[in-house]
Design a protein around this motif. Structure first.
Motif, PDB file in Angstrom:
ATOM      1  N   THR C 113      38.147  37.050  39.179  1.00 25.40           N
ATOM      2  CA  THR C 113      36.936  37.218  39.980  1.00 25.40           C
ATOM      3  C   THR C 113      37.161  36.969  41.475  1.00 25.40           C
ATOM      4  OG1 THR C 113      36.369  34.957  39.380  1.00 25.40           O
ATOM      5  CG2 THR C 113      35.318  36.700  38.104  1.00 25.40           C
ATOM      6  N   ILE C 138      35.049  41.678  42.641  1.00 27.49           N
ATOM      7  CA  ILE C 138      35.697  40.416  43.029  1.00 27.49           C
ATOM      8  C   ILE C 138      35.309  39.950  44.430  1.00 27.49           C
ATOM      9  CG2 ILE C 138      37.682  40.739  41.521  1.00 27.49           C
ATOM     10  CD1 ILE C 138      39.263  41.801  43.874  1.00 27.49           C
ATOM     11  N   LYS C 479      30.197  37.435  37.027  1.00 31.05           N
ATOM     12  CA  LYS C 479      30.529  37.264  38.440  1.00 31.05           C
ATOM     13  C   LYS C 479      29.259  36.911  39.192  1.00 31.05           C
ATOM     14  CE  LYS C 479      32.847  37.311  42.198  1.00 31.05           C
ATOM     15  NZ  LYS C 479      31.913  36.305  42.705  1.00 31.05           N
TER      16      LYS C 479
END
Lengths: 457, 114, 548
Positions: C113, C138, C479
């Motif tokens: 991530t 990310i 995320k």
């Protein structure tokens, strides 16, 4: 005494995007009342024309088949045209910002279309050569600071890139070139004697179409091979001249080979560029040597970069299988038009109807074309949907890449009532994406999107 | 006179500045239909500066006016024109699998237009 | 808008908070880990699964001018590894230099991530930021190349250290960088200005009367003084040369007890004589790191198969080109930096390649502190990040390692201690070298762990015997509290944020830099610094906390 109605703004360190020099030291004097640039200090003759002539023209922001419509209507029509086509192509992009270019690639991805830029008819062959050979290159500041041997091959900078000599490569003074031109030897290789000739210490004039042979002969001489004097019969250049050049190249401290359309647009195309790049690489065995293609438009380098980072390939990209495929000659625009493959075209900041081969132009007349441009051109005249947009670097900000890959942010001079390319393309992208998703769900997908798992192995 | 000559379209300052003014304006049209020809070649054909000539090949044709250049600058057998719609008429579309049409060095024939 | 979530029944590995395989509930609210959530929160039943913080790549090359050149160079690489789009994710291409969308999605698909682009020249920073904006999922940051910056070198030579401090801060702040990067410090000028030569000793003074050690020392001092979250990230001189372990030891010694990070240390751990085949000095290097808590490093593991060399160490790339005789790219960047790129393949039968592979594994297996010897392949120089699962298996499964050793160059195995090392990494240690360790080394306090307040970047893996399979296909990836991957499928697109630091500096330093700039750069000074338009979604990590 200043007229109190006068409203002048000065924009410092603005960027001219007419050619690939992308000079960012413009001082623009802007008359905000009249919405025009009255003075462009530091600009060359091309830049001055660029700044002076891009004014706000009284014209519709959007047209369908020559009739004025609202921008929203035009966007809808553009999106529908693209989504309903079987082989929609996108082309142009070298005279707009990276922000706009990114939207254009997104559109092409969603419609599973084709995307190509003016690179394919400019330094595309050099890009192909790059894929085969690689390239030893540098940013222009290195040339300014270090180059003691400067060679221009197949170009006429005095007329196409007027400030190249002064700002970067010939008279420019740098860290190890404090005396400017006196610290350099300048060589010009061209089939005719142009306005660039006065700058050269050595003029070399091969027969047209023989650049490959001359470059290959130089490779041989650099490597120490013996060449017969009949090279002159073949190429028009005496062996003595070539031997002398080879020696200068090996013995300089930092050499640079700038090259232009004389190599890419003639017999051999990418073989010519490849020979030059290979020669440059060979020379690094003896000294430090770099090469640089001299890019024509302000942000064609940006187009290469954006398409490459988003798809993996610099131009001539097709998405019809749902992923990018690269095939020059098949997915490049002269071909998709001349072969009759394209059945719709989105053309941004470019005028193929003026500059393309006749057969391609004929086909363009037979398909629905969507254009984005700041002025009337032959291409806008034949468009189904035409957007008049603001001019990058004059009305809008954004990112552009100079010929040596240096990214620069634009400083606009005055507002335009026309939307910019990025805005129009983003709207088209959004609508296209909606239509594509609607088709996808209508095609039997269940409530939640059924998407292929990304398999990392 | 049917011997072929080699046409080189290219960029010039005037072509660059006039295209900013607009491609439908007179200056751009004039600039992109002005052909540079070697003086000796012009003499052989009975041409003087400003004469109109028809230029053609198997792709198409165009009418331009000519202006002479010394051999020192432009060798015999070569022609130069600022690129634009007239020169595009003579460009073949075959890119030999590269995407790039041969945009320079087209072989053309010339004849004086009465 | 991220939903509230509760993950139950999963085995949690959170080394920062001393959680080693406990079955524990993880709560998520507003993009962060929370102590608790309301009953309305959606539930993920992680029965039989392992929960870790999202992976963090401390050293990779994924965005910017150098990376894009490498992409353009290798269409053949992309053709074999297409990346189809979906109705809501973009298409792209793969290989060792994937396009930006593919990069983001593929990292996420491995459960990573956060990733740090390891080398960007200041003049190219804008380009990296643009590519970042097209790298989905990310969080990312980059290290700015300053070790061969001519102006800064001038300040060091002239001993103008206060101005040096200000100038470094200015450079880092105005490029929106995360950390300072040094690559082959002192090596640029010989390459560009002296007919392609290089610097070969840390104390070698070039004509400019400045040694690499002086450059390294100056940066280590100033960064530690200013308290950046991550210390100078150093690619030592002499990468790849036999005997270079001495340069590496000297570089680490230069730091004294101040923080420093050594990049891809495997490439810098060779013994033997220059010009001859190297031998392994992994033990000596590991010993130094083990006993010096101020040093962190990433391994730069070599994985057999295709890679791409892309490095700011231009002379190194040229040497490698001499071996491979294939295509090669060199780009000199005015006054600051350079780079070299070439396609490369690591092959099991070649002595050198096997030795490199073995040395990387040795470093992992000899490490007494997995927090400080961190997993990387210097993607794509040592191998693609897609090989991380296989690397993890090599570390966790001695039997597998043993089988792999049978296929490699046996002579090389004699020159290292790998065959004797039987250690197997535990899941906890893997969580450290891929999550907790890099977060700590980077000074990212809200990443790499699952305590309350941390960013909700979470990976959930099915437990599998085959560790390569397990780490290749996480079942869930979250995320910033968004469920990105559910049951192995992408559910949504997402744009992660830019992580950068903004160290303070006295504005007067610009007046000191400007004259040099005007003389020797080719763009205008006021167009050099990157403006905030390029930041998009971003987070500034504080400086000044870890001041030494």
């Amino acid at each position: 005494m200043a007229n109190e109605n006068e409203n002048i703004k000065i924009v410092e360190n603005a960027t001219c995007t007419f050619c690939g020099c992308v000079c960012d030291d413009m001082e623009l004097h802007v008359d905000l009342n009249e919405k025009r640039i009255t003075k462009a200090k530091n600009a060359c003759v091309l830049g001055r024309a660029w700044f002076a002539e891009h004014t706000i023209e009284d014209a519709p922001a959007a047209m369908i088949d020559g009739e004025e419509v609202s921008v929203d209507e035009a966007i809808e029509e553009a999106a529908q045209t693209l989504v309903n086509a079987k082989f929609p192509i996108t082309y142009g992009l070298s005279d707009t910002t990276c922000e706009a270019q990114r939207q254009a690639v997104a559109i092409s991805d969603y419609i599973k279309g084709n995307i190509d830029t003016t690179t394919s008819v400019c330094h595309g062959p050099s890009g192909l050569a790059f894929q085969g050979v690689g390239e030893s290159t540098s940013t222009l500041g290195e040339v300014k600071n270090r180059a003691d041997l400067v060679i221009y091959w197949g170009g006429n900078p005095a007329e196409s890139h007027p400030r190249h000599f002064g700002r970067y490569a010939v008279t420019a003074k740098g860290m190890f070139t404090p005396n400017g031109k006196k610290d350099r030897t300048v060589v010009l290789v061209d089939v005719r004697k142009t306005k660039s000739a006065p700058v050269a210490d050595i003029l070399i004039r091969p027969f047209p179409g023989k650049d490959f042979e001359v470059l290959w002969a130089l490779r041989a001489l650099v490597k120490g091979s013996k060449l017969s004097s009949n090279i002159e019969e073949e190429t028009g250049v005496p062996l003595e001249t070539l031997s002398d050049l080879a020696e200068r190249m090996k013995n300089c401290r930092f050499g640079v080979l700038f090259f232009g359309m004389g190599l890419t647009m003639t017999r051999g195309r990418h073989f010519n560029s490849g020979a030059l790049l290979a020669l440059t690489t060979d020379l690094n065995k003896y000294t430090h040597f770099v090469a640089m293609p001299v890019r024509g438009h302000g942000n064609v380098t940006g187009a290469d970069n954006v398409v490459s980072w988003q798809t993996g390939y610099p131009f001539g990209v097709n998405f019809s299988r749902g992923y990018p495929r690269f095939n020059p000659g098949e997915f490049t625009t002269v071909d998709t038009l001349s072969n009759g493959d394209a059945d719709a075209a989105l053309i941004i900041a470019s005028d193929p109807a003026s500059n393309f081969p006749k057969k391609a132009i004929e086909h363009l007349k037979n398909i629905p074309v969507i254009t984005l441009d700041t002025k009337n051109t032959h291409t806008t005249k034949l468009s189904h949907v035409a957007f008049r947009t603001a001019t990058y670097g004059i009305n809008t900000t954004g990112t552009v890449y100079r010929m040596d890959d240096v990214p620069i942010t634009l400083r606009p001079a005055f507002d335009s009532p026309f939307p910019d390319d990025e805005t129009i393309l983003t709207s088209i992208k959004k609508r296209v994406h909606e239509l594509v998703l609607a088709k996808h769900y209508a095609g039997g997908a269940s409530g939640e999107a059924k998407v292929a798992a990304i398999n990392p192995l | 006179m049917a011997d072929k000559m080699m046409l080189i379209p290219g960029r010039t300052s005037k072509q660059g500045t006039s295209l900013n003014q607009g491609k439908f304006k007179d200056e751009y049209k004039e600039v992109t239909s002005t052909l540079e020809m070697n003086k000796d070649d012009m003499d052989k054909r009975g041409l003087v500066d400003g004469d109109k000539v028809r230029m053609w090949n198997e792709i198409g044709e165009t009418i331009v006016s000519c202006i002479g250049k010394k051999t020192e600058d432009l060798s015999a057998g070569l022609l130069f024109i600022p690129y634009g719609p007239p020169s595009s008429q003579l460009m073949a579309s075959d890119t030999a699998g590269t995407g790039m049409p041969l945009s320079k060095h087209m072989m053309v024939e010339i004849e004086k237009v009465k | 808008m991220s939903a509230s979530m509760r993950i139950v029944n999963g085995k949690v590995y959170d080394p920062t908070n001393n959680v080693d395989g406990e079955i524990k509930e993880i709560c998520i609210e507003n993009g962060k880990i929370a102590d608790s959530v309301s009953d309305e929160a959606s539930i993920i039943d992680a029965q039989g699964m392992v929960i870790m913080p999202g992976g963090i790549d401390i050293h990779c090359h994924i965005a910017g001018p150098k990376v894009n050149s490498a992409r353009k160079l290798q269409p053949e690489d992309h053709r074999h590894d297409v990346h189809p789009g979906t109705p809501f994710t973009r298409s792209g291409s793969g290989g060792t230099t994937p396009s930006t969308f593919a990069t983001g999605y593929r990292y996420a698909a491995l459960g990573y991530t956060t990733a740090m682009e390891a080398a960007v020249s200041p003049i190219g920073a804008r380009h990296t930021l643009e590519e970042f904006h097209d790298t989905p999922i990310i969080d990312k940051g980059f290290y700015v190349l300053l070790g061969n910056n001519i102006f800064l070198q001038n300040l060091i030579r002239e001993k103008r250290m206060e101005e040096f401090d200000q100038a470094v801060a200015w450079w880092v702040s105005s490029t929106k960088a995360y950390a300072v990067k040094l690559v082959n410090p002192g090596g640029d000028e010989p390459w560009k200005g002296k007919r392609n030569s290089n610097v070969s000793d840390i104390d070698e003074k070039t004509d400019d009367d400045l040694s690499p050690r002086q450059i390294i020392e100056a940066f280590i001092k100033t960064v530690n003084k200013q308290g950046y979250p991550h210390p100078p990230h150093i690619h030592c001189n002499n990468l790849g040369h036999s005997g270079n372990y001495r340069t590496t030891l000297e570089t680490m010694k230069t730091a004294g007890d101040m923080r420093a990070h050594i990049a891809h240390i495997q490439f810098h751990s060779y013994g033997g004589e220059l010009g001859k085949n190297p031998i392994s000095k992994a033990a000596e290097i590991a010993e130094y790191i083990n006993s010096h808590p101020n040093i962190t490093c990433d391994v730069g593991q070599v994985m057999f198969g295709k890679s791409t060399i892309m490095t700011a160490d231009a002379p190194l790339a040229y040497v490698l080109k001499g071996h491979s005789k294939g295509k090669w790219v060199n780009v000199d960047t005015e006054c600051e930096s350079g780079c070299g790129i070439l396609p490369f393949t690591y092959q099991e039968h070649i002595y050198m390649h096997t030795l490199q592979w073995a040395i990387g594994l040795e470093l992992f297996l000899l490490s007494e502190d997995p927090w400080r010897i961190i997993l990387s392949t210097d993607h794509p120089n040592g191998g693609s990040f897609m090989a991380y699962p296989k690397l993890i298996k090599l570390l966790m499964d001695e039997k597998f390692r043993h089988e792999e050793m049978k296929r490699v160059n046996q002579k090389a195995l004699l020159k290292c201690s790998l065959p004797e090392l039987k250690r197997e990494y535990t899941l906890n240690e893997i969580a450290i070298i891929t999550r907790a360790g890099p977060a700590k080394a980077l000074g990212l306090k809200s990443k790499g762990h699952l305590g309350a307040g941390a960013d909700a970047d979470i990976t959930i893996y099915d437990v599998m015997d085959d560790k390569e399979m397990m780490f290749s296909t996480p079942r869930y990836v979250i995320k910033s509290g968004h469920l990105i991957i559910e049951n192995h499928e992408f559910k949504t697109d997402f744009t992660g944020k830019l992580l950068h630091i903004a160290p303070e500096y006295d504005k007067k330093i610009e007046e000191v830099v400007q004259p040099f700039f005007e003389n020797y750069y080719s763009i205008e000074f006021s167009n050099y610094a990157v403006d905030d338009r390029y930041l998009h979604d971003h987070e500034i990590i504080q400086t000044g906390i870890n001041k030494v």
